[in-house]
Write an enzyme that holds these catalytic residues in place. Structure first.
Site, PDB file in Angstrom:
ATOM      1  N   HIS A 121       0.824  -1.221   0.000  1.00  0.00           N
ATOM      2  CA  HIS A 121       0.000   0.000   0.000  1.00  0.00           C
ATOM      3  C   HIS A 121       0.855   1.266   0.000  1.00  0.00           C
ATOM      4  CE1 HIS A 121      -3.860  -2.104   0.594  1.00  0.00           C
ATOM      5  NE2 HIS A 121      -3.155  -2.941   1.339  1.00  0.00           N
ATOM      6  N   ASN A 160     -10.420  -2.799   2.223  1.00  0.00           N
ATOM      7  CA  ASN A 160     -10.093  -2.754   0.802  1.00  0.00           C
ATOM      8  C   ASN A 160     -11.348  -2.407   0.004  1.00  0.00           C
ATOM      9  OD1 ASN A 160      -7.324  -3.451   0.849  1.00  0.00           O
ATOM     10  ND2 ASN A 160      -7.803  -5.623   1.029  1.00  0.00           N
TER      11      ASN A 160
END
Ligand code: NDP
Length: 490
Positions: free
Chosen positions: A53, A126
């Site tokens: 990420h 997510n």
């Protein structure tokens, strides 16, 4: 007269254009401390990027309660309809580094920090309701397959499909990733999911299992592979441009927060493990309940300070919200906070963007960058228990016991698990055009993968739905030997 430039020590700077040299052509003097300071600061302008990420985009906003869920949770932020809390969101891709293009096919991180009046609640999910693995033991290996090959320093389709084909629990998430939703146009055109099962607990000490869903109010929009490739040729920063631009123009993106709830006792009766991160709870059995609206309405003033240093962690929960036995969640409670301690330092929660807006009072002490006051208000109370009026525990916010027990062992996470029905259900939701794009996206992602691995993966597609394997084999131009082959699990 502009504001006076100073050194970091506060001394006014007389000249910020010319270094101190011995004569106009001469070498620089060591005593030009401000020159050294500028160079030294430049060398320290980066911190380690997140291992996963790394590339992200974010904004500030507000959450407004629209539905009453006080029967399930005593969390103060949900205490009454109309209540608002400030928040910050960070969206991200998973595999790419800080400079990666935004419009790449990947899962998107969707992390929210709610600054509630009883501490920060971080919902770090997510844009997909499930994940590739259900046991955290496999997580570092999975991420290795998404990152660069140690020798070629290139990403490897072979590594990805080798791992996925040996880990059939990944099929559900792979199907979502390779579907239209694998490349959203920008963060505002995708849903967000807490993904894990969490829990609510109410004033009576009753626990309810819960799943969180943010549904986009902007509608779903995605790119095809070809559209994304063309876009990336023009700009690698399309998400930053879209999100920042929309908020600057006053077009504030919104999401509706919904929950699914399951009474604690019903978990045993569910036809699948409700704490398995590779599974959804079908809506027909556990309908969505509307809770509120999240709006993003303010861009960060300093990207680095507010987004690069934003530290989201599932370890941050508040009274009324709890975790669940989900093994992946249990591991993330440790690993996210640990990642922040490594990247930002021991006192990362005291940075302005991470600091709760409610009172913070703890006895953690020193270490690099201890810059906050004595929380204890009296310097004599620097340990606990003490007789000097320092902060003390409050039993009234105690969580009800987690009624879970069992023999400690390395239980086989595959045991009795059906990895195929839910991916098959998703496949069968797609229309013919969506299926065609799914087959094409998978074929493209399998370029260069050895035939043996392709055939092993076709078996998983076949088990989800024979038409799934047929379509992928056709798109690849290979024989579909799936029906005659047994799946291989690791
Ligand atoms: P439903 O028909 O009630 O729900 C289907 C869900 O699929 C909707 O939430 C929809 O999201 C979502 N969806 C549509 N296209 C895609 C896509 N390309 N990628 C990911 N999600 C998509 O059926 P069920 O609840 O019985 O679930 C059937 C299947 O739908 C599941 O096996 C799962 O794969 C998928 N799904 C289920 C979710 C759940 O929580 N039950 C959540 C998301 C996906 P939207 O309404 O925003 O269009």
């Amino acid at each position: 007269m502009p504001r006076r430039l100073t050194t970091t020590g506060g001394r006014p700077v007389a000249d910020n254009q010319n270094s101190i040299t011995a004569g106009p052509r001469g070498p620089v003097l060591l005593q030009d401390y401000q020159l050294l300071e500028k160079l030294a600061h430049q060398n320290r302008e980066r911190i380690p990027e997140r291992v996963v990420h790394a590339k992200g985009w974010g904004a500030h906003g507000t959450f407004t309660v629209t539905g009453d869920i006080t029967e399930y949770t005593g969390a103060s932020m949900f205490s009454k309809v109309g209540k608002q809390v400030p928040l910050i969101v960070r969206f991200s891709t998973v595999a790419g580094e800080l400079g990666a293009a935004d419009a790449e096919r990947d899962v998107r991180g969707f992390g929210v920090k709610f600054y509630t009046d009883e501490g920060n609640w971080d919902l770090v999910g997510n844009n997909t309701p499930v994940f590739f693995v259900r046991d955290p033991y496999k997580f570092p290996d999975f991420i290795h397959t998404q990152k660069r090959h140690p020798r070629t320093n290139l990403r490897s389709n072979t590594a990805m499909w080798d791992f996925w084909s040996l880990s059939p629990e990944s099929l559900h998430q792979v199907t979502i990733l390779m579907s239209d939703r694998g490349i959203p146009v920008a963060p505002m055109y995708m849903n967000g999911y807490g993904s894990h099962t969490y829990s609510f607990w109410n004033e009576d000490g009753e626990r309810t299992w819960v799943k969180f869903h943010f549904k986009t109010q902007q509608g779903h929009r995605h790119y095809t592979n070809a559209e994304a490739a063309e876009l990336i040729g023009r700009t690698r920063e399309s998400y930053q441009e879209e999100l920042y631009g929309a908020i600057e123009r006053g077009e504030f993106p919104k999401w509706t927060l919904n929950v699914q709830v399951m009474p604690e006792a019903d978990a045993e009766k569910a036809p699948f493990n409700p704490f398995d991160l590779t599974k959804v709870w079908p809506h027909a059995a556990w309908p969505l309940i509307e809770v509120g609206v999240m709006e993003l309405n303010r861009n960060p003033d300093n990207y680095f300070a507010e987004i690069e240093q934003l530290a989201l962690s599932p370890s941050n929960i508040v009274p009324g919200i709890g975790w669940s036995p989900d093994k992946m969640l249990q591991a993330r409670i440790f690993s996210y906070a640990d990642a922040h301690r490594y990247r930002l330092g021991a006192h990362y929660e005291a940075l302005p963007v991470n600091r709760p807006k409610s009172e913070v009072a703890h006895y953690h002490k020193d270490g690099p960058m201890r810059f906050f006051d004595n929380n204890e208000q009296t310097p004599d109370a620097f340990y606990e228990p003490n007789s000097f009026g320092g902060p003390a525990q409050d039993a009234s916010v105690g969580e009800p016991p987690l009624r879970i027990s069992g023999d400690a062992d390395r239980w086989d996470h595959r045991d009795g698990n059906d990895d195929y029905t839910q991916p098959g259900n998703l496949f069968r939701l797609f229309n013919d055009e969506q299926k065609k794009r799914l087959f094409g996206n998978i074929a493209a992602a399998m370029a260069g993968v050895p035939e043996e691995i392709v055939q092993r993966q076709l078996v998983h597609f076949h088990r989800a739905d024979p038409a799934y394997a047929e379509g992928v084999a056709r798109a690849l131009g290979v024989e579909n030997r799936a029906a005659a082959t047994e799946p291989v699990g690791a």
